[in-house]
Write an enzyme that holds these catalytic residues in place. Structure first.
Site, short mmCIF file in Angstrom:
data_model
loop_
_atom_site.label_atom_id
_atom_site.label_comp_id
_atom_site.label_asym_id
_atom_site.label_seq_id
_atom_site.Cartn_x
_atom_site.Cartn_y
_atom_site.Cartn_z
N ASP A 13 -31.56 -32.99 -22.45
CA ASP A 13 -31.29 -33.96 -21.82
C ASP A 13 -31.15 -35.32 -22.48
O ASP A 13 -31.51 -36.41 -21.98
CB ASP A 13 -32.30 -34.21 -20.42
CG ASP A 13 -32.23 -33.09 -19.67
OD1 ASP A 13 -31.57 -32.54 -19.45
OD2 ASP A 13 -33.70 -32.87 -19.50
N LYS A 16 -26.60 -34.52 -25.63
CA LYS A 16 -25.79 -33.68 -26.62
C LYS A 16 -24.44 -33.29 -26.24
O LYS A 16 -23.37 -33.42 -27.10
CB LYS A 16 -26.32 -32.26 -26.78
CG LYS A 16 -27.90 -32.26 -27.45
CD LYS A 16 -28.39 -30.76 -27.37
CE LYS A 16 -28.70 -30.08 -26.23
NZ LYS A 16 -29.79 -30.68 -25.44
N GLY A 42 -28.31 -27.74 -18.34
CA GLY A 42 -27.42 -28.29 -17.59
C GLY A 42 -26.91 -29.63 -18.40
O GLY A 42 -27.28 -30.49 -18.56
N HIS A 43 -25.41 -29.36 -18.63
CA HIS A 43 -24.58 -30.19 -19.64
C HIS A 43 -23.88 -31.06 -18.61
O HIS A 43 -22.80 -30.54 -18.14
CB HIS A 43 -24.00 -29.63 -20.47
CG HIS A 43 -24.73 -29.20 -21.53
ND1 HIS A 43 -24.26 -28.60 -22.85
CD2 HIS A 43 -26.07 -29.04 -21.78
CE1 HIS A 43 -25.13 -28.11 -23.52
NE2 HIS A 43 -26.45 -28.34 -23.04
N GLN A 174 -31.65 -27.32 -24.56
CA GLN A 174 -32.82 -27.84 -24.59
C GLN A 174 -33.33 -28.61 -25.76
O GLN A 174 -32.28 -29.19 -26.29
CB GLN A 174 -33.82 -26.67 -24.61
CG GLN A 174 -34.02 -25.87 -23.30
CD GLN A 174 -32.81 -24.80 -22.86
OE1 GLN A 174 -32.73 -24.04 -23.81
NE2 GLN A 174 -31.94 -24.84 -21.81
P1 IMP Z 1 -37.29 -22.37 -18.71
O1 IMP Z 1 -36.55 -22.74 -19.74
O2 IMP Z 1 -36.42 -22.33 -17.47
O3 IMP Z 1 -38.11 -21.37 -18.87
O4 IMP Z 1 -38.16 -23.82 -18.74
C1 IMP Z 1 -39.32 -24.02 -19.39
C2 IMP Z 1 -39.45 -25.65 -19.97
O5 IMP Z 1 -37.92 -25.77 -20.33
C3 IMP Z 1 -39.45 -26.24 -18.54
O6 IMP Z 1 -40.48 -27.49 -18.87
C4 IMP Z 1 -38.23 -26.80 -18.20
O7 IMP Z 1 -38.17 -27.92 -17.39
C5 IMP Z 1 -37.56 -26.97 -19.60
N1 IMP Z 1 -36.25 -26.92 -19.58
C6 IMP Z 1 -35.37 -25.82 -19.77
N2 IMP Z 1 -34.06 -26.19 -19.96
C7 IMP Z 1 -33.98 -27.56 -20.03
C8 IMP Z 1 -33.05 -28.39 -20.22
O8 IMP Z 1 -31.86 -28.04 -19.99
N3 IMP Z 1 -33.49 -29.69 -20.01
C9 IMP Z 1 -34.63 -30.03 -20.00
N4 IMP Z 1 -35.81 -29.28 -19.93
C10 IMP Z 1 -35.40 -27.83 -19.86
MG MG Z 2 -29.84 -31.23 -19.32
#
Ligand code: IMP
Ligand code: MG
Length: 332
Positions: A13, A16, A42-43, A174
């Protein structure tokens, strides 16, 4: 082959998408490659005045550049098809522009169901962790086995090496603080959110030209651990910065920029260019702080904080001309 890599230095977030968008407007690329994660990402992209949120499909599609979901990712076929429809409805031509590497693993309904029960990590419940687990347990399913995906499948080796002179923009999901190895385990995602994760998608290290490290001037995190410290300023930052998840709508916990994390991420990713986003948000609260060695350092002005960071990044070999303090939603 030439490759530029966009990598997040914090917890995702950090905008990017905006940096990728900027690079696509200003340089010539033959391909854009998403190299890790699934539809947990989520972009948010502002393109020609319209807002789009993509989860799987790389930003190249907005510029007619071939956009590939690489084998470092996991793909939810239903979400993917939905995204294609949404882009089409928004006037974006996806025909012959969106591809999936045939060796990319898929997220199944069972993965999503299992992930939906998570109580500990605070996952996005998109099936990411279970899909990667099955990939490594060698019980997973690859895209090449899903009939609906057939029109989109490519052999990434052929794509990169047979056409000649590929210039690839690698777009990560991420961030460093969520990386499976370098993040705060177990409060991490299940993929490699580093430059290492990018090159694992068929990019030889010697092809790497620039590594664009993206961070915010403060930090945010969504997930199960306590991250935000007691200070009402963070609620203000959350509101002004619209710090709510693009995928799940969850409020993001906020904190000051952690210099030690940034330094580690810059080094481990071999960053050449740094973008520090959301200056406009801190300008509005007008409080300038950095965490270093567990302590808060306060600066009397924005300029003083910029000087500190520029000097520190300089010690890591990043010249001030390659540091961007961005105060705009749609430009760096
Ligand atoms: P998962 O990737 O859904 O397994 O989540 C694992 C951790 O990564 C959690 O703390 C999520 O909130 C975080 N996370 C996963 N994808 C994103 C993203 O795109 N932005 C921010 N945090 C993320
Ligand atoms: Mg995001």
């Amino acid at each position: 082959m030439i490759a530029d890599i966009v990598v997040d230095l914090q917890y995702g977030d950090c905008a990017k998408g905006k940096v990728t968008h900027h690079l696509l407007k200003n340089s010539k690329y033959t391909h854009v490659l998403r190299y890790n994660g699934g539809c947990n990402a989520g972009h948010t992209i502002f393109h020609e005045g319209k807002k789009f949120i993509t989860h799987h499909i790389p930003a190249g599609v907005f510029f007619g550049v071939k956009s590939i979901i690489g084998p470092g990712c996991v793909l939810d076929p239903r979400e993917f098809m939905k995204e294609i429809s949404e882009l089409k409805a928004g006037g974006i031509n996806t025909e012959g522009k969106v591809f999936i590497a045939e060796n990319t693993h898929v997220i199944t309904n069972a993965h999503k169901e299992e992930d939906g029960k998570d109580q500990k990590i605070g996952t996005t419940k998109r099936g990411n962790g279970p899909a990667y687990r099955d990939k490594y347990a060698r019980t997973g399913i690859r895209s090449e086995n899903i009939p609906e995906l057939k029109p989109y499948l490519i052999d990434l080796y052929k794509e990169f090496y047979e056409a000649g002179n590929a210039v690839i923009l690698c777009e990560g999901a991420q961030g460093f603080g969520l990386d499976i190895d370098w993040g705060d385990y177990p409060y991490v995602t299940s993929s490699h959110c580093t430059v290492g994760g990018a090159i694992q998608n068929g990019i030889p290290p010697k092809a790497v030209r620039n590594v664009w490290g993206v961070a915010k001037i403060y930090e945010t995190y969504v997930g199960g651990k306590k991250f935000e410290t007691e200070n009402p300023i963070f609620q203000k930052i959350r509101e002004i910065g619209e710090e709510y998840g693009a995928t799940t709508g969850r409020p993001r916990q906020c904190n000051w920029l952690n210099w030690n994390l940034l330094e580690k991420a810059v080094r481990i990713n071999g960053v050449t260019n740094v973008v520090l986003n959301k200056m406009d948000v801190l300008q509005k609260v007008n409080m300038w702080r950095v965490l270093k060695d567990g302590k808060e350092i306060e600066f009397s002005s924005e300029e003083k904080m910029k000087d500190f960071l520029t000097e520190k990044l300089g010690t890591l070999g990043i010249e001030s001309k390659n540091i961007y303090f961005s105060a705009h939603k749609d430009k760096i």
